[in-house]
Design an enzyme around this catalytic site. Sequence first.
Site, PDB file in Angstrom:
ATOM      1  N   ASP A 108      50.850 -19.640  33.207  1.00  0.00           N
ATOM      2  CA  ASP A 108      51.051 -19.965  34.727  1.00  0.00           C
ATOM      3  C   ASP A 108      49.879 -20.049  35.460  1.00  0.00           C
ATOM      4  O   ASP A 108      48.757 -19.562  34.725  1.00  0.00           O
ATOM      5  CB  ASP A 108      51.590 -18.281  34.404  1.00  0.00           C
ATOM      6  CG  ASP A 108      52.965 -17.895  35.929  1.00  0.00           C
ATOM      7  OD1 ASP A 108      52.317 -19.174  36.808  1.00  0.00           O
ATOM      8  OD2 ASP A 108      53.674 -17.526  36.167  1.00  0.00           O
TER       9      ASP A 108
ATOM     10  N   CYS B  72      52.824 -24.289  35.520  1.00  0.00           N
ATOM     11  CA  CYS B  72      53.501 -23.050  36.323  1.00  0.00           C
ATOM     12  C   CYS B  72      52.705 -22.636  37.159  1.00  0.00           C
ATOM     13  O   CYS B  72      51.765 -22.324  36.354  1.00  0.00           O
ATOM     14  CB  CYS B  72      54.345 -22.070  35.548  1.00  0.00           C
ATOM     15  SG  CYS B  72      55.498 -20.610  36.268  1.00  0.00           S
TER      16      CYS B  72
ATOM     17  N   ASP C  71      60.663 -21.035  41.078  1.00  0.00           N
ATOM     18  CA  ASP C  71      60.916 -19.387  40.703  1.00  0.00           C
ATOM     19  C   ASP C  71      62.675 -19.653  41.020  1.00  0.00           C
ATOM     20  O   ASP C  71      63.661 -18.387  40.620  1.00  0.00           O
ATOM     21  CB  ASP C  71      60.441 -18.321  41.051  1.00  0.00           C
ATOM     22  CG  ASP C  71      58.856 -18.683  40.301  1.00  0.00           C
ATOM     23  OD1 ASP C  71      58.743 -18.637  39.271  1.00  0.00           O
ATOM     24  OD2 ASP C  71      57.895 -17.335  41.023  1.00  0.00           O
TER      25      ASP C  71
END
Length: 702
Positions: free
Chosen positions: A451, A498, A520
Amino acid sequence: MNILRVGDSAWAAVTKSSAFVFGLEAAGEDSRVVQWYWGPRLPDEALAEVVRQAPRRIHSGFHDPRDVDELLPVEGGRRWGVPSLQVTYEGGVRSVELAFAEAVVADSEIELVLRDPLGLRVGLHVRVASEVVERWVSLTNEGEHAVRLGRVDSGSWVIPERAGYRYTGVAGAWAQETQVHRAELAVGETTFTSRTGTTSHRANPWIMIDAGDATEELGEVWSVALAWSGSWRLTAQRRPEGDVAVTAGFGHDGPTWLLAPGESLHTPPVLGLRTSGGYGAASRAWHDYARRHVLPTPFEERPVLYNSWEATWFDVHEEGQIELARRAADLGVELFVVDDGWFGGRVDDRRGLGDWWPNPDRFPRGLSKLFDAVRELGMRAGLWVEPEMVNPDSDLYREHPDWVLHYPGRRRDTLRHQLVLNYGRADVREWAIGWLSGLVSEYGLDYFKWDMNRSFTQAGWPEAGERADLLWIEHTRGVYAVLDTLRERHPDLRIESCSGGGGRVDFGILRRTDEVWTSDNTDARDRQAIQEGYSYLYPAGAMSAWVTDSPNPHTRREVPLAYRFHVAMAGALGIGGDLTRWSAEELAQARSLVAAYKAVRPVIQHGRLHRLAGDPGVTASAVQYSHEDRVVVLAYNPFALAKRPPRRVRLAGLDPSALYESAEGERWHGQTLMSHGLELPTWFITGPDYRSEMVVLRRVSG
Ligand code: GLA
């Protein structure tokens, strides 16, 4: 042979269906390397016909825009358009003056070398990869003084003369990524850019241009995309004289990069694709390119994953995770991923990033007990990590406050209470490889969700002095290097990219990751529009998509389980709901939908995509995937209409004379399905809202 010589100093980069013809229009001290043609493939002997040897004069007199057709218009000489290359030499001299030196040709690649007598060597590279022409620029400082670089684009593309110009692109925001925008290209300069240090949610580095007449299935489309995951800039200029050119490259307005004597800089590739057959054909050609030339594991089947984020948020514990794992395995899930909250003192988003060891209160025996359980349940094991970030409240930051992007004497603005680690630094990269690789080895991890949750601010690199702005390039390259090293050391490791949702989706990151998280926002209806925009360039097999709870935690919208599944089944299916709250009935339905997905998974993940009809998430719509002898249609109808909605969906790309059979044994000719269409109960019975279905056809003859 993909690079053909078509004149004294003219070449063609040819693909199966198109040709890109370029070469030297003017030699000498003011050399011009120009594009002559970008269109359908011509017979080899005809390629020379498009080469114009005499310099083109647009206007005589005081305005002579020489840069219109150039492969890399520089700032310098009689040029006033958007410069693809801006250089400041010693003493503030700014006009770049290039003289052609040589062409170095290999089978499917060519480098045209130009030199500025002030000491800069410029290489224009052209390479063919399936239907895509890849171009990039290499710069070498051969002089005695440092040069400062402003804009260094990978290349400019001329869109051939047409009666009109329309662009298609995607723009968005967090939770609303990749919304398709289509409009007439305005006269002037239209710039899409990211200044965030990442690809960004706001725009994605590509554009498609057509003459205003293309449809999903018909028409010529020219696409340009940049393979880069940091800040970028793409400018489409439509001149009042009529010409249209698109230039794209890394970086954005402001930062400048110092190139010391002897140093070189290579840009990321900018990709050009010309197709006929509308936006659909353009997308399919991009997907084909991604599979053949970009993705590291394109033909592997993506496992059905479970991710605990929306089930537990930060409330991650050994027992709770094991319970979720049991339920996930029971549904047929193949990979169990623990999201944020498993490490350091991370009990909320205020602390812990940087301290990458299992939280001793939550996992007193480390992660082994959990992952042993996951394996016993027959699943693979994955972990969420955010390696580019640190919370000021962490041991890492207390030990290495100098590792973050910062300027002396300036604030260090946090976002989500975190700062960005500087991956331009070798010590930061080594630290990251150390603990990431350590986790893989210790737990036999199969998967990371990598992420990156915030944009750059105060992007300084004090130790780099005058070269500090190189951070905008070196951070991204540092991330690439860490990903590459991890994959090299652990060939079985798979990685998902991500960035607060879909903030890092591009052909640069897809070279070293297997899947991307597109948003998301897991609301099925919102997701349909996001997935549609994603599908313009990137293939379904790399699109991670989860089924989560209803009402959706982000929108509070209630959507039936089947619809949520059918939306997520259009990519690499995952489940992200709180399975402890799903009823026995829902779990049973989920189990059968997971099984149905697995039965058609190769068709969806590796098949040819046709966006059949409708406005996804708004009206009745359908997507089709075809692979080998199978065709899968996913159809959706989000809103009941008193007025009859369309009844049939016309399929595409089938063999007209072949017979296709449904699971119920009904048969149709391909031509019937394409011309008359397939009747969909989902579409023609009115009400209730959110009806969806999956139709699977098998080709049985022809
Ligand atoms: C980002 C990601 C989410 C989740 C959270 C965890 O927002 O996009 O999927 O992993 O971080 O903090």
